[in-house]
Each structure stands twice: as C-alpha cells, then as structure tokens.
Design an enzyme around this catalytic site. Structure first.
Site, PDB file in Angstrom:
ATOM      1  N   VAL A  19      31.876  42.451  40.515  1.00 44.44           N
ATOM      2  CA  VAL A  19      33.143  42.305  41.551  1.00 44.44           C
ATOM      3  C   VAL A  19      34.247  43.226  41.368  1.00 44.44           C
ATOM      4  O   VAL A  19      34.530  43.490  40.275  1.00 44.44           O
ATOM      5  CB  VAL A  19      33.432  40.720  41.690  1.00 44.44           C
ATOM      6  CG1 VAL A  19      34.691  40.866  42.711  1.00 44.44           C
ATOM      7  CG2 VAL A  19      32.399  39.806  42.037  1.00 44.44           C
TER       8      VAL A  19
ATOM      9  N   GLY B 135      31.583  43.957  47.788  1.00 40.44           N
ATOM     10  CA  GLY B 135      31.993  43.331  48.912  1.00 40.44           C
ATOM     11  C   GLY B 135      31.479  43.816  50.178  1.00 40.44           C
ATOM     12  O   GLY B 135      31.125  43.130  50.937  1.00 40.44           O
TER      13      GLY B 135
ATOM     14  N   ASP C  98      32.862  51.607  53.295  1.00 40.33           N
ATOM     15  CA  ASP C  98      31.539  51.786  52.565  1.00 40.33           C
ATOM     16  C   ASP C  98      30.638  50.848  53.230  1.00 40.33           C
ATOM     17  O   ASP C  98      29.212  50.789  52.788  1.00 40.33           O
ATOM     18  CB  ASP C  98      31.824  51.010  50.901  1.00 40.33           C
ATOM     19  CG  ASP C  98      32.127  51.853  50.115  1.00 40.33           C
ATOM     20  OD1 ASP C  98      32.499  51.628  48.848  1.00 40.33           O
ATOM     21  OD2 ASP C  98      32.397  53.275  50.381  1.00 40.33           O
TER      22      ASP C  98
ATOM     23  N   LYS D 143      26.048  50.458  45.313  1.00 33.61           N
ATOM     24  CA  LYS D 143      26.009  52.182  45.363  1.00 33.61           C
ATOM     25  C   LYS D 143      26.718  52.744  44.255  1.00 33.61           C
ATOM     26  O   LYS D 143      27.536  52.124  43.647  1.00 33.61           O
ATOM     27  CB  LYS D 143      26.731  52.437  46.663  1.00 33.61           C
ATOM     28  CG  LYS D 143      27.991  52.124  46.623  1.00 33.61           C
ATOM     29  CD  LYS D 143      29.221  53.170  46.086  1.00 33.61           C
ATOM     30  CE  LYS D 143      30.475  52.741  46.397  1.00 33.61           C
ATOM     31  NZ  LYS D 143      31.334  53.396  45.347  1.00 33.61           N
TER      32      LYS D 143
ATOM     33  N   ALA E  13      28.618  45.506  50.375  1.00 34.20           N
ATOM     34  CA  ALA E  13      27.323  44.924  50.572  1.00 34.20           C
ATOM     35  C   ALA E  13      27.146  43.640  51.141  1.00 34.20           C
ATOM     36  O   ALA E  13      26.190  43.478  51.954  1.00 34.20           O
ATOM     37  CB  ALA E  13      26.739  44.994  49.249  1.00 34.20           C
TER      38      ALA E  13
ATOM     39  N   GLY F 104      34.106  46.375  41.280  1.00 39.93           N
ATOM     40  CA  GLY F 104      33.671  47.247  40.189  1.00 39.93           C
ATOM     41  C   GLY F 104      33.554  48.637  40.764  1.00 39.93           C
ATOM     42  O   GLY F 104      33.046  49.516  39.857  1.00 39.93           O
TER      43      GLY F 104
ATOM     44  N   MET G  60      31.171  49.488  43.105  1.00 41.89           N
ATOM     45  CA  MET G  60      29.793  49.526  43.530  1.00 41.89           C
ATOM     46  C   MET G  60      29.740  48.919  45.004  1.00 41.89           C
ATOM     47  O   MET G  60      28.609  48.483  45.160  1.00 41.89           O
ATOM     48  CB  MET G  60      29.019  48.841  42.327  1.00 41.89           C
ATOM     49  CG  MET G  60      29.143  49.583  41.080  1.00 41.89           C
ATOM     50  SD  MET G  60      28.098  49.055  40.002  1.00 41.89           S
ATOM     51  CE  MET G  60      26.696  50.074  40.334  1.00 41.89           C
ATOM     52  N   ALA G  61      30.843  48.645  45.671  1.00 40.53           N
ATOM     53  CA  ALA G  61      30.952  48.401  46.930  1.00 40.53           C
ATOM     54  C   ALA G  61      30.174  46.885  46.967  1.00 40.53           C
ATOM     55  O   ALA G  61      29.177  46.478  48.041  1.00 40.53           O
ATOM     56  CB  ALA G  61      30.154  49.203  47.932  1.00 40.53           C
TER      57      ALA G  61
HETATM   58  C1  SUD Z   1      36.396  54.114  46.795  1.00 44.81           C
HETATM   59  C2  SUD Z   1      35.286  54.017  47.661  1.00 44.81           C
HETATM   60  C3  SUD Z   1      34.110  55.010  47.145  1.00 44.81           C
HETATM   61  O1  SUD Z   1      32.802  54.910  48.107  1.00 44.81           O
HETATM   62  O2  SUD Z   1      34.489  52.697  47.098  1.00 44.81           O
HETATM   63  P1  SUD Z   1      34.650  51.678  46.144  1.00 44.81           P
HETATM   64  O3  SUD Z   1      34.635  52.462  44.741  1.00 44.81           O
HETATM   65  O4  SUD Z   1      35.958  51.024  46.113  1.00 44.81           O
HETATM   66  O5  SUD Z   1      33.430  50.873  45.979  1.00 44.81           O
HETATM   67  C4  SUD Z   1      35.509  53.585  49.169  1.00 44.81           C
HETATM   68  O6  SUD Z   1      36.090  54.661  49.678  1.00 44.81           O
HETATM   69  C5  SUD Z   1      36.288  52.367  49.502  1.00 44.81           C
HETATM   70  O7  SUD Z   1      35.625  51.784  50.597  1.00 44.81           O
HETATM   71  P2  SUD Z   1      36.302  50.394  50.921  1.00 44.81           P
HETATM   72  O8  SUD Z   1      36.134  49.576  49.704  1.00 44.81           O
HETATM   73  O9  SUD Z   1      35.100  49.853  51.812  1.00 44.81           O
HETATM   74  O10 SUD Z   1      37.474  50.651  51.334  1.00 44.81           O
HETATM   75  P3  SUD Z   1      38.232  49.909  52.631  1.00 44.81           P
HETATM   76  O11 SUD Z   1      38.027  48.668  52.710  1.00 44.81           O
HETATM   77  O12 SUD Z   1      37.895  50.840  54.050  1.00 44.81           O
HETATM   78  O13 SUD Z   1      39.591  50.305  52.441  1.00 44.81           O
HETATM   79  C6  SUD Z   1      40.487  49.564  51.220  1.00 44.81           C
HETATM   80  C7  SUD Z   1      41.374  50.454  50.990  1.00 44.81           C
HETATM   81  O14 SUD Z   1      41.061  51.751  50.168  1.00 44.81           O
HETATM   82  C8  SUD Z   1      41.803  53.066  50.600  1.00 44.81           C
HETATM   83  N1  SUD Z   1      41.065  53.911  51.193  1.00 44.81           N
HETATM   84  C9  SUD Z   1      39.594  53.455  51.505  1.00 44.81           C
HETATM   85  C10 SUD Z   1      38.859  54.519  52.020  1.00 44.81           C
HETATM   86  C11 SUD Z   1      39.334  55.855  52.369  1.00 44.81           C
HETATM   87  N2  SUD Z   1      38.550  56.959  52.689  1.00 44.81           N
HETATM   88  N3  SUD Z   1      40.299  56.192  51.913  1.00 44.81           N
HETATM   89  C12 SUD Z   1      41.478  55.107  51.360  1.00 44.81           C
HETATM   90  O15 SUD Z   1      42.409  55.555  51.307  1.00 44.81           O
HETATM   91  C13 SUD Z   1      42.892  52.471  51.552  1.00 44.81           C
HETATM   92  O16 SUD Z   1      44.004  52.000  50.755  1.00 44.81           O
HETATM   93  C14 SUD Z   1      42.208  51.275  52.117  1.00 44.81           C
HETATM   94  O17 SUD Z   1      43.370  50.341  52.607  1.00 44.81           O
HETATM   95  N1  ADP Z   2      31.658  39.135  49.435  1.00 47.29           N
HETATM   96  C1  ADP Z   2      32.546  39.843  48.651  1.00 47.29           C
HETATM   97  N2  ADP Z   2      32.107  40.010  47.052  1.00 47.29           N
HETATM   98  C2  ADP Z   2      33.167  40.573  46.392  1.00 47.29           C
HETATM   99  N3  ADP Z   2      34.377  40.810  46.668  1.00 47.29           N
HETATM  100  C3  ADP Z   2      34.821  40.292  47.997  1.00 47.29           C
HETATM  101  C4  ADP Z   2      34.008  39.844  48.835  1.00 47.29           C
HETATM  102  N4  ADP Z   2      34.574  39.874  50.140  1.00 47.29           N
HETATM  103  C5  ADP Z   2      35.903  39.994  49.705  1.00 47.29           C
HETATM  104  N5  ADP Z   2      36.109  40.473  48.635  1.00 47.29           N
HETATM  105  C6  ADP Z   2      37.138  40.938  47.962  1.00 47.29           C
HETATM  106  O1  ADP Z   2      37.090  42.581  47.688  1.00 47.29           O
HETATM  107  C7  ADP Z   2      37.609  42.773  46.788  1.00 47.29           C
HETATM  108  C8  ADP Z   2      36.647  44.107  46.185  1.00 47.29           C
HETATM  109  O2  ADP Z   2      35.541  44.002  45.882  1.00 47.29           O
HETATM  110  P1  ADP Z   2      34.329  44.747  45.879  1.00 47.29           P
HETATM  111  O3  ADP Z   2      34.041  45.424  47.212  1.00 47.29           O
HETATM  112  O4  ADP Z   2      33.385  44.143  45.206  1.00 47.29           O
HETATM  113  O5  ADP Z   2      34.944  46.304  44.985  1.00 47.29           O
HETATM  114  P2  ADP Z   2      34.602  47.571  45.089  1.00 47.29           P
HETATM  115  O6  ADP Z   2      34.841  47.888  46.690  1.00 47.29           O
HETATM  116  O7  ADP Z   2      35.449  48.237  44.017  1.00 47.29           O
HETATM  117  O8  ADP Z   2      33.185  47.557  44.776  1.00 47.29           O
HETATM  118  C9  ADP Z   2      37.309  41.812  45.628  1.00 47.29           C
HETATM  119  O9  ADP Z   2      38.429  41.906  44.636  1.00 47.29           O
HETATM  120  C10 ADP Z   2      37.532  40.628  46.198  1.00 47.29           C
HETATM  121  O10 ADP Z   2      38.648  39.907  46.415  1.00 47.29           O
END
Ligand code: SUD
Ligand code: ADP
Length: 297
Positions: free
Chosen positions: A96, A103, A137, A10, A105, A98, A100-101
């Site tokens: 990873v 994990g 996410d 994403k 996914a 990155g 882009m979600a």
């Molecule tokens: C920032 C975003 C944007 O889409 O994605 P990524 O860029 O990581 O892919 C998301 O909010 C990430 O979602 P996700 O990676 O699922 O977060 P979670 O596992 O729920 O939470 C991981 C940590 O991120 C922070 N967190 C996450 C979501 C949110 N609304 N507020 C937060 O403060 C918190 O510190 C939480 O402990």
């Molecule tokens: N199936 C998985 N694929 C990638 N990372 C994973 C997975 N399961 C757990 N993780 C952990 O989650 C962390 C965040 O990974 P990822 O979801 O790819 O990041 P982001 O949310 O920034 O896209 C990684 O550093 C890794 O240690």
C-alpha cells in the site's frame, strides 16, 4: 453469486516527467511493466455498497467511498443506472502506498468484477474511459503486460516484450504520498528547464528483445531524486541491492518500494536473501513480468 478479479502490480522501467501542467498533473512518458504481485477483488450482491479488506497493510486502506474499488463501482453504476449495492472484498498483496499502483489495481479489478456481476456489458473502451477518470495508473492496471503511458500516464500504447524479466521488490517501513513526491519534483526543478518527456528507444528495444542487461542500462525514474529527498534511507536499500548483484536498482514510481532487476530467478532469490538480511527494508518480494492485467478468475 460473486465475481473475483485478480490484478497485478506494476513497476515503471522508465518514468520521464515533464513540467507541471495547468491542471496540476505532469506530462509523462511512463513505461509500465505488470509484475506478478497481485490483489484480488471479489464483488458480491449486498444491501448497500460495502468495502472490506484483508492482507498486509490492510489497516492503511480506507473502507469508505474514497477507496478506489468503491469509486470504480460507483462510476460504473452511475453510467448504467444500476444501484451500487455490492460488497467489495479486497485481498491485498500489493504494497500500500508503495509506488506499485496498488490502489489503482483495485479500481480496475472492481470495475471488471462489477461489470461481470451486474451484466452491464461495458465495452473495453468504456472500461478504459472510467479507469482514466479514476486515476492515471488505473488504465494500465486493466490492460497489463507492458505499455507506454503518455499524457498523465492514462493514454496507453501496448509494447512488445520478448521475454521474462525477474524483479526483487524491497518494501519500505513507511509509505510515500504520490502527490508529495510530485510536489518535491517541482521544488527540485525550480529555476531549471524540464525537458519534454520522451520514451527511451533503448528501453523499448530492451523490452522487445527481452534483454535484461540492456534494460538494466536503460531504466530511469525522474521521480527518484524527489523520493530520495523525502525518504533518504532508500539510498541504503538501493546500495544493498546493487551490492547483492542486482543488474539495476531504482525507486518504483513515486516509491518508496525499491525495485531490483535480476538476470534470472536464481539471482533474484540471492538478491532477495541479501536484502532481507540487510536491515534496510521491511519485507522483500520477488516477481516476474510481464503478466496479464485485471482478469476474472
Ligand atoms: C507515480 C505513478 C507512476 O506510474 O504511480 P505510483 O508510483 O504512484 O504508483 C503515477 O504517475 C501516479 O498515478 P496515480 O497514483 O494514478 O495518480 P493520480 O491518482 O492520477 O494522481 C494523484 C496525484 O499525483 C500527481 N500526479 C499524478 C500523475 C501525473 N501524471 N502527474 C501528477 O502530478 C498529482 O498530484 C495527482 O493529484
Ligand atoms: N484499494 C486501495 N488499496 C490501496 N490504497 C488505496 C485503495 N483505495 C484508496 N487507497 C489510498 O490510496 C493511497 C495510495 O495507495 P496506492 O495506490 O497503493 O499507492 P501507489 O500509487 O503509490 O502504489 C493509499 O495511501 C490509500 O490511502
């Protein structure tokens, strides 16, 4: 017998971040767009729960029960009284850590794969509930397309998209921890009022019309200053993409992947070629959106 599920990455075309909540999360207005970079998760019967992973950055992916695919299988098994004796193989192509979600996914894909393999017959709502438990996410990774995520980002409202959007993604040489970026957001916001996050009508209208020029003017990411504060070199990548003709350039979610909107596939290829030669990133990918969410193949 095995089941394979393909699941997209994403990009956030809008990420509005509110103040930190008592539970430690931030209220969001998060406009997700699923794009055509995919992981595939295959679930097959095994003597015990086992995770394997292949593909770029696979060495950075934990293979224990912290892996989101494993957590998904355990959550479904517990709800349905099933032994989680399953081999989950993850074929990764989503960067990873990155932004882009990737994990997330894999969590959604493993849930769909195990539900099909075990015949647990979970309803869509139950799958979405489990996804929300796994991460903010993860529900969007199940649903795909385009959606507005509110709350932590887990409460989804599907959005109309009137066309295809062409993207270029520059992969960075190191990751960024999502929690660290949110913490940096809080530090930068100290002493300032953080407005309630609200979905941008301009973003929603541009998506509905399939208008890339309008979307380019409307995209925003409140986590970008925090990501750039932790990873300043990303500014060079953003500048290189803009100079190459991208309509818009922004950090994808919490980063460090940077995302560039292009007017069409040809322009995306040109921007990608310039970014590859720029020396400001590790690798460059192109992808279109929207695409479907987790799907059994
Ligand atoms: C920032 C975003 C944007 O889409 O994605 P990524 O860029 O990581 O892919 C998301 O909010 C990430 O979602 P996700 O990676 O699922 O977060 P979670 O596992 O729920 O939470 C991981 C940590 O991120 C922070 N967190 C996450 C979501 C949110 N609304 N507020 C937060 O403060 C918190 O510190 C939480 O402990
Ligand atoms: N199936 C998985 N694929 C990638 N990372 C994973 C997975 N399961 C757990 N993780 C952990 O989650 C962390 C965040 O990974 P990822 O979801 O790819 O990041 P982001 O949310 O920034 O896209 C990684 O550093 C890794 O240690």
């Amino acid at each position: 017998m095995s089941v394979t599920v393909r699941v997209p990455a994403k990009v956030n075309v809008q990420l509005a971040v509110g103040a930190a909540r008592p539970d430690g999360f931030h209220e969001l207005a998060n406009v997700f767009l699923a794009v055509g970079l995919y992981d595939e998760v295959t679930a097959a019967p095994a003597g015990e729960l086992r995770v394997t992973c292949a593909g770029p950055d696979a060495e950075q992916v934990p293979l224990d029960r912290t892996n989101l695919a494993a957590r998904a299988a355990l959550a479904l098994a517990e709800r349905h009284g099933v032994e989680p004796a399953v081999h989950l193989h993850i074929a990764k192509d989503i960067p990873v850590a990155g932004g882009m979600a990737g994990g997330s996914a894999d969590g959604a894909a493993a849930l769909v794969a195990c539900d099909a393999l075990w015949g647990t017959g979970a309803s869509r709502d139950e799958l979405l509930d489990i996804c929300a438990e796994l991460g903010s996410d993860v529900p969007f990774s199940l649903v795909g397309g385009a959606a507005l995520g509110t709350g932590r980002g887990e409460m989804l409202t599907p959005l109309e998209v009137g066309g295809t959007f062409h993207w270029v993604f520059a992969l960075a040489r190191r990751g960024l921890s999502t929690p660290a970026v949110f913490r940096e957001f809080d530090r930068l916001a100290e002493g300032r009022d953080v407005p309630e996050p609200v979905a941008s009508p301009d973003v929603l209208a541009a998506l509905a019309k399939g208008d890339c020029d309008a979307l380019a003017l409307a995209v925003s990411n409140d986590l970008q200053p925090a990501a750039l504060s932790l990873f300043p070199e990303l500014s060079d990548t953003l500048a290189a993409g803009r100079a190459a003709g991208a309509l818009a350039a922004l950090v994808s979610g919490s980063g460090p992947t940077t995302a560039f909107l292009a007017s069409d596939a040809g322009s995306a290829a040109e921007v990608a070629a310039v970014l590859r030669a720029s020396g400001t990133c590790r690798a460059v990918r192109t992808a279109e959106g929207p695409v479907a969410g987790a799907t059994v193949v």
